[in-house]
Motif scaffolding. Structure first.
Motif, PDB file in Angstrom:
ATOM      1  N   LEU A   1      51.610  42.691  23.411  1.00 33.77           N
ATOM      2  CA  LEU A   1      51.097  41.142  24.075  1.00 33.77           C
ATOM      3  C   LEU A   1      49.785  41.562  24.325  1.00 33.77           C
ATOM      4  O   LEU A   1      48.803  40.760  24.156  1.00 33.77           O
ATOM      5  CB  LEU A   1      52.060  41.066  24.966  1.00 33.77           C
ATOM      6  CG  LEU A   1      53.531  40.847  24.951  1.00 33.77           C
ATOM      7  CD1 LEU A   1      54.133  40.647  26.381  1.00 33.77           C
ATOM      8  CD2 LEU A   1      53.422  39.422  24.062  1.00 33.77           C
ATOM      9  N   MET A   2      49.513  42.886  24.633  1.00 31.80           N
ATOM     10  CA  MET A   2      48.019  43.285  25.144  1.00 31.80           C
ATOM     11  C   MET A   2      47.105  43.204  23.992  1.00 31.80           C
ATOM     12  O   MET A   2      46.085  42.456  24.007  1.00 31.80           O
ATOM     13  CB  MET A   2      48.323  44.532  25.978  1.00 31.80           C
ATOM     14  CG  MET A   2      46.898  44.934  26.381  1.00 31.80           C
ATOM     15  SD  MET A   2      46.797  46.743  27.371  1.00 31.80           S
ATOM     16  CE  MET A   2      45.311  47.286  27.598  1.00 31.80           C
ATOM     17  N   GLU A   3      47.595  43.964  22.989  1.00 39.31           N
ATOM     18  CA  GLU A   3      46.546  43.725  21.511  1.00 39.31           C
ATOM     19  C   GLU A   3      46.579  42.571  21.128  1.00 39.31           C
ATOM     20  O   GLU A   3      45.511  42.164  20.487  1.00 39.31           O
ATOM     21  CB  GLU A   3      46.817  44.976  20.769  1.00 39.31           C
ATOM     22  CG  GLU A   3      46.907  46.218  21.429  1.00 39.31           C
ATOM     23  CD  GLU A   3      45.632  46.804  21.756  1.00 39.31           C
ATOM     24  OE1 GLU A   3      44.553  46.415  21.198  1.00 39.31           O
ATOM     25  OE2 GLU A   3      45.405  47.597  22.768  1.00 39.31           O
TER      26      GLU A   3
ATOM     27  N   LEU B   1      58.820  37.396  21.412  1.00 41.05           N
ATOM     28  CA  LEU B   1      57.539  37.460  22.047  1.00 41.05           C
ATOM     29  C   LEU B   1      56.696  38.537  21.759  1.00 41.05           C
ATOM     30  O   LEU B   1      55.467  38.429  21.545  1.00 41.05           O
ATOM     31  CB  LEU B   1      57.569  37.228  23.711  1.00 41.05           C
ATOM     32  CG  LEU B   1      56.295  36.983  24.427  1.00 41.05           C
ATOM     33  CD1 LEU B   1      55.485  35.753  23.760  1.00 41.05           C
ATOM     34  CD2 LEU B   1      56.413  37.146  25.920  1.00 41.05           C
TER      35      LEU B   1
ATOM     36  N   LEU C   1      52.670  36.364  20.457  1.00 40.33           N
ATOM     37  CA  LEU C   1      51.546  35.654  20.948  1.00 40.33           C
ATOM     38  C   LEU C   1      50.447  35.196  20.025  1.00 40.33           C
ATOM     39  O   LEU C   1      50.116  36.208  19.291  1.00 40.33           O
ATOM     40  CB  LEU C   1      51.096  36.929  21.985  1.00 40.33           C
ATOM     41  CG  LEU C   1      49.784  36.600  23.145  1.00 40.33           C
ATOM     42  CD1 LEU C   1      49.925  37.309  24.184  1.00 40.33           C
ATOM     43  CD2 LEU C   1      48.455  36.339  22.357  1.00 40.33           C
TER      44      LEU C   1
ATOM     45  N   ILE D   1      56.818  46.336  23.190  1.00 40.04           N
ATOM     46  CA  ILE D   1      56.469  44.914  23.480  1.00 40.04           C
ATOM     47  C   ILE D   1      55.082  44.791  24.280  1.00 40.04           C
ATOM     48  O   ILE D   1      54.352  43.699  23.736  1.00 40.04           O
ATOM     49  CB  ILE D   1      57.784  44.483  23.975  1.00 40.04           C
ATOM     50  CG1 ILE D   1      58.873  44.489  22.993  1.00 40.04           C
ATOM     51  CG2 ILE D   1      57.373  42.948  24.379  1.00 40.04           C
ATOM     52  CD1 ILE D   1      60.117  43.856  23.543  1.00 40.04           C
ATOM     53  N   ALA D   2      55.008  45.407  25.341  1.00 39.70           N
ATOM     54  CA  ALA D   2      54.094  45.195  26.444  1.00 39.70           C
ATOM     55  C   ALA D   2      52.645  45.385  25.680  1.00 39.70           C
ATOM     56  O   ALA D   2      51.611  44.705  25.647  1.00 39.70           O
ATOM     57  CB  ALA D   2      53.981  46.120  27.516  1.00 39.70           C
ATOM     58  N   LYS D   3      52.660  46.627  24.828  1.00 34.19           N
ATOM     59  CA  LYS D   3      51.402  46.965  24.122  1.00 34.19           C
ATOM     60  C   LYS D   3      51.068  45.815  23.185  1.00 34.19           C
ATOM     61  O   LYS D   3      50.013  45.486  22.981  1.00 34.19           O
ATOM     62  CB  LYS D   3      51.775  48.301  23.488  1.00 34.19           C
ATOM     63  CG  LYS D   3      50.370  49.044  22.900  1.00 34.19           C
ATOM     64  CD  LYS D   3      49.566  49.505  23.890  1.00 34.19           C
ATOM     65  CE  LYS D   3      48.257  49.913  23.477  1.00 34.19           C
ATOM     66  NZ  LYS D   3      48.199  51.293  23.305  1.00 34.19           N
TER      67      LYS D   3
ATOM     68  N   SER E   1      46.225  39.846  22.169  1.00 35.79           N
ATOM     69  CA  SER E   1      45.664  38.654  22.775  1.00 35.79           C
ATOM     70  C   SER E   1      44.282  38.855  22.569  1.00 35.79           C
ATOM     71  O   SER E   1      43.445  37.787  22.781  1.00 35.79           O
ATOM     72  CB  SER E   1      45.866  38.846  24.606  1.00 35.79           C
ATOM     73  OG  SER E   1      45.165  40.373  24.833  1.00 35.79           O
ATOM     74  N   ALA E   2      43.777  39.938  22.007  1.00 37.11           N
ATOM     75  CA  ALA E   2      42.346  40.079  21.631  1.00 37.11           C
ATOM     76  C   ALA E   2      42.177  40.395  20.203  1.00 37.11           C
ATOM     77  O   ALA E   2      41.117  40.938  19.762  1.00 37.11           O
ATOM     78  CB  ALA E   2      41.903  41.454  22.473  1.00 37.11           C
TER      79      ALA E   2
ATOM     80  N   GLU F   1      57.350  49.450  26.530  1.00 39.76           N
ATOM     81  CA  GLU F   1      56.180  49.601  26.253  1.00 39.76           C
ATOM     82  C   GLU F   1      55.777  49.142  24.901  1.00 39.76           C
ATOM     83  O   GLU F   1      54.738  48.489  24.817  1.00 39.76           O
ATOM     84  CB  GLU F   1      56.012  51.153  26.171  1.00 39.76           C
ATOM     85  CG  GLU F   1      54.407  51.855  26.292  1.00 39.76           C
ATOM     86  CD  GLU F   1      53.844  51.760  24.758  1.00 39.76           C
ATOM     87  OE1 GLU F   1      52.660  52.058  24.719  1.00 39.76           O
ATOM     88  OE2 GLU F   1      54.812  52.059  23.840  1.00 39.76           O
TER      89      GLU F   1
END
Lengths: 334, 290
Positions: free
Chosen positions: A182-184, A206, A210, A178-180, A186-187, A176
């Motif tokens: 990547l999501m954040e 990674l 990003l 790492i995923a979070k 990106s923007a 979670e």
């Protein structure tokens, strides 16, 4: 230093020892053997060029993992004029394997993130060999949001074998975290400049990787899995790591060819560990150049370009028969 | 064998099962299966009626993407999109093309995920379902692209997104291109999130690696199927690293619920009904605060 000589470095070190010997012999006896000396030096330079021009992937990995390779702290010390480390994820703990802070590079504020390895066993134990827990990724996210608030660009240096595979890491949501990120990431409304300085170990790399510009040092690697793990999983044979290393296409050169990274940062002759000061200066120069071009973009342009960069990543075909022909992208990989 | 129960569904635009695959699902005979957990002999007819869940011990057998669709959505409601996208071999990785061909023949699928629009008790959704039988449900370029296409379709149509995952992680044979699909899909989820559209993730056995560490963990509501292994690093890797035995139930769905990583653990029988209720609540709520 003497304990950490790589196999392919040996002939070079032997030659440079000979050069030193000859030099001191000359000085001692007052003889002029400068012609001999020159020849030896030329031979050494030629040998070095030859060795480093034909390194295989496993040898590059050895350089990337070299204990004396500059760490995040070395880069901070050399390239920041001012730096303050900031600690903790505000949720559970402070991860010493992934450090961060704020500072100035040539009077430009930057938020810094980086995996931190140790150079000695003791130091490595306290840094968990640069393998972060979820807290490291959450600290990174906190600092990135802070960077966004204060409109500071972000410099992220990757050097990790991977995110830590342990009980606590799983319990507290390594995936979670790492995923979070990547999501954040990106923007984020500020430029994110990423450099793989040593090991780029899969999702653990990674998780802070990003960005708008992805760069790699000449002798670093970036891989979906370590060649050892890949060989063990696919071929049930760790001995085939060298084969896996080649097949995975994990060197800076190969990844530039595949369009995964934007730029390769040259290293001093013999690798960054031979001349950390020069290595860090080459990195600083590349970072500032990339920042100069990114700083011209508005936040919207930045986010859109970053999104499209990742949106377009992937290689596929619209006809199954073409897949079987197998000639797709051959040139690009080369 | 599920096909026998559900008839020949019209939604199947992909090839039908091969004989080999039928044998894989029912290794002991065409009539009965031995439970992986309690070793009970179960008649296949009974097992199918029970949605591939052991009637004795409640063990959930792994289930193909097509069967998963059949038990999750309304009959004949599936409209697949994004079909004409196939994996290539960008790294010229040893044996990859052969493995792709085998996986295709074995599963009757073109890749480890199928995406489409569908209805769940009348509620319109975009849905993606992964299949572990296709190269361990690994995410390469095509899975990444299809997940992204599903997200984009959700944004475009404003229909809720449901992704049902089962995956070993990023697809090794596509190297860094596969790893980057984590970034690509997570960035797309960010856009879905900003658009204010409901995203439900259902993690089934097993979901691990790069899929757990990207889109699967980024949903508004995360459902874990009973007993599913859900992990970042697999138990074997962890055991090798720490060199001690792992706690009972480690990385199972119930363990994740206890540690706050998922919203609920559901048995297979409860999933469709729960999805319906979640969709209903979200539909009632629409536009109250616009």
């Amino acid at each position: 230093m003497t304990n950490n000589i790589l196999d392919f470095e040996k002939p070079l070190l032997e030659l440079s020892a000979k050069i030193k010997e000859l030099q001191s012999f000359m000085d001692e006896k007052g003889l002029d053997l400068s012609e001999e000396l020159m020849k030896l030096k030329e031979r050494a330079a030629k040998l070095q060029r030859e060795i480093y021009a034909s390194l295989n992937t496993m040898q590059i990995i050895q350089i990337a993992r070299h204990p004396n390779r500059p760490t995040a702290r070395d880069y901070i010390n050399y390239i920041f004029d001012e730096f303050i480390e900031l600690h903790g994820d505000r949720k559970f703990s402070d991860d010493k394997a992934l450090i961060g802070g704020i500072g100035l590079i040539d009077n430009q504020p930057f938020t810094f993130l980086g995996h931190q390895k140790g150079k000695t066993t003791k130091e490595n134990l306290s840094r968990n060999f640069g393998m972060a827990h979820p807290e490291g990724y959450r600290k990174a996210l906190r600092l990135m949001k802070d960077a966004e608030k204060f409109k500071r660009p972000i410099l992220s240096l990757i050097n990790t074998p991977g995110a830590y595979p342990g009980i606590g890491a799983e319990e507290r949501g390594q995936a979670e975290a790492i995923a979070k990120n990547l999501m954040e990431m990106s923007a984020l409304k500020v430029p994110v400049i990423v450099v793989v300085t040593g090991e780029g170990g899969s999702g653990g790399a990674l998780g802070i990787g990003l960005g708008d510009r992805i760069m790699m040092l000449e002798y670093s690697y970036y891989s979906v899995s370590t060649p050892e793990a890949c060989a063990a999983i696919l071929w049930k044979d760790v001995e085939k790591a060298a084969e896996a290393a080649e097949a995975l296409k994990i060197t800076a050169k190969a990844l530039k060819g595949l369009g995964i990274i934007d730029r390769i940062i040259k290293e001093p002759v013999g690798g960054a560990h031979q001349n950390p000061e020069e290595a860090t200066m080459l990195l600083k120069k590349a970072v500032l150049e990339e920042y100069a071009s990114l700083s011209k973009l508005s936040p919207d342009e930045l986010i859109n370009q970053r999104y499209m960069k990742y949106r377009n990543l992937g290689v596929y075909n619209n006809d199954w028969n073409d897949v079987l022909e197998g000639e797709i992208l051959k040139e690009e990989v080369e | 064998m599920f096909k026998d129960l559900f008839g020949k569904p019209k939604y199947v635009t992909v090839r039908t099962r091969t004989k080999q695959e039928k044998e894989d699902i029912s290794p002991d005979s065409r009539l009965w299966t031995k439970c992986n957990s309690c070793n009970q002999i179960i008649f296949n007819k009974k097992l199918v009626e029970n949605l591939l869940v052991c009637p004795e011990c409640n063990y959930h057998f792994r289930i193909s993407a097509k069967d998963r669709l059949a038990i999750t959505i309304d009959e004949d409601s599936f409209q697949e999109f994004g079909q004409e996208i196939f994996s290539t071999d960008p790294l010229e990785f040893p044996d990859y093309k052969e493995k792709l061909a085998t996986a295709r023949a074995r599963t009757g699928l073109d890749e480890a995920i199928i995406i489409g629009e569908a209805a769940i008790n009348g509620y319109q959704v975009v849905i993606g379902v992964m299949d572990f039988n296709f190269m361990g449900g690994s995410m390469g370029s095509v899975v990444g692209e299809k997940v992204t296409l599903a997200i984009e379709r959700s944004i475009e149509t404003r229909k809720p997104l449901i992704l049902i995952t089962t995956a070993g992680g990023a697809r090794m044979q596509e190297g860094m291109i596969a790893l980057m699909q984590m970034a690509k899909t997570s960035a797309a989820v960010k856009r879905l999130d900003d658009a204010g559209i409901l995203y439900i993730s259902i993690m089934t056995d097993p979901t691990s690696g790069g899929v757990t560490a990207s889109f699967a963990s980024l949903a508004d509501i995360i459902i874990a199927e009973k007993g599913a292994l859900i992990a970042f690093a697999g138990p074997r890797v962890i055991q090798q690293t720490i060199n001690t035995s792992l706690p009972e139930g480690f990385q199972r769905a119930e363990f994740l619920l206890e540690h706050g990583m998922v919203d609920m653990v559901l048995s297979r029988h409860e999933i469709k009904d729960t999805l319906t209720r979640i969709l209903k609540i979200h539909q009632v709520g629409v536009s109250n605060y616009d």
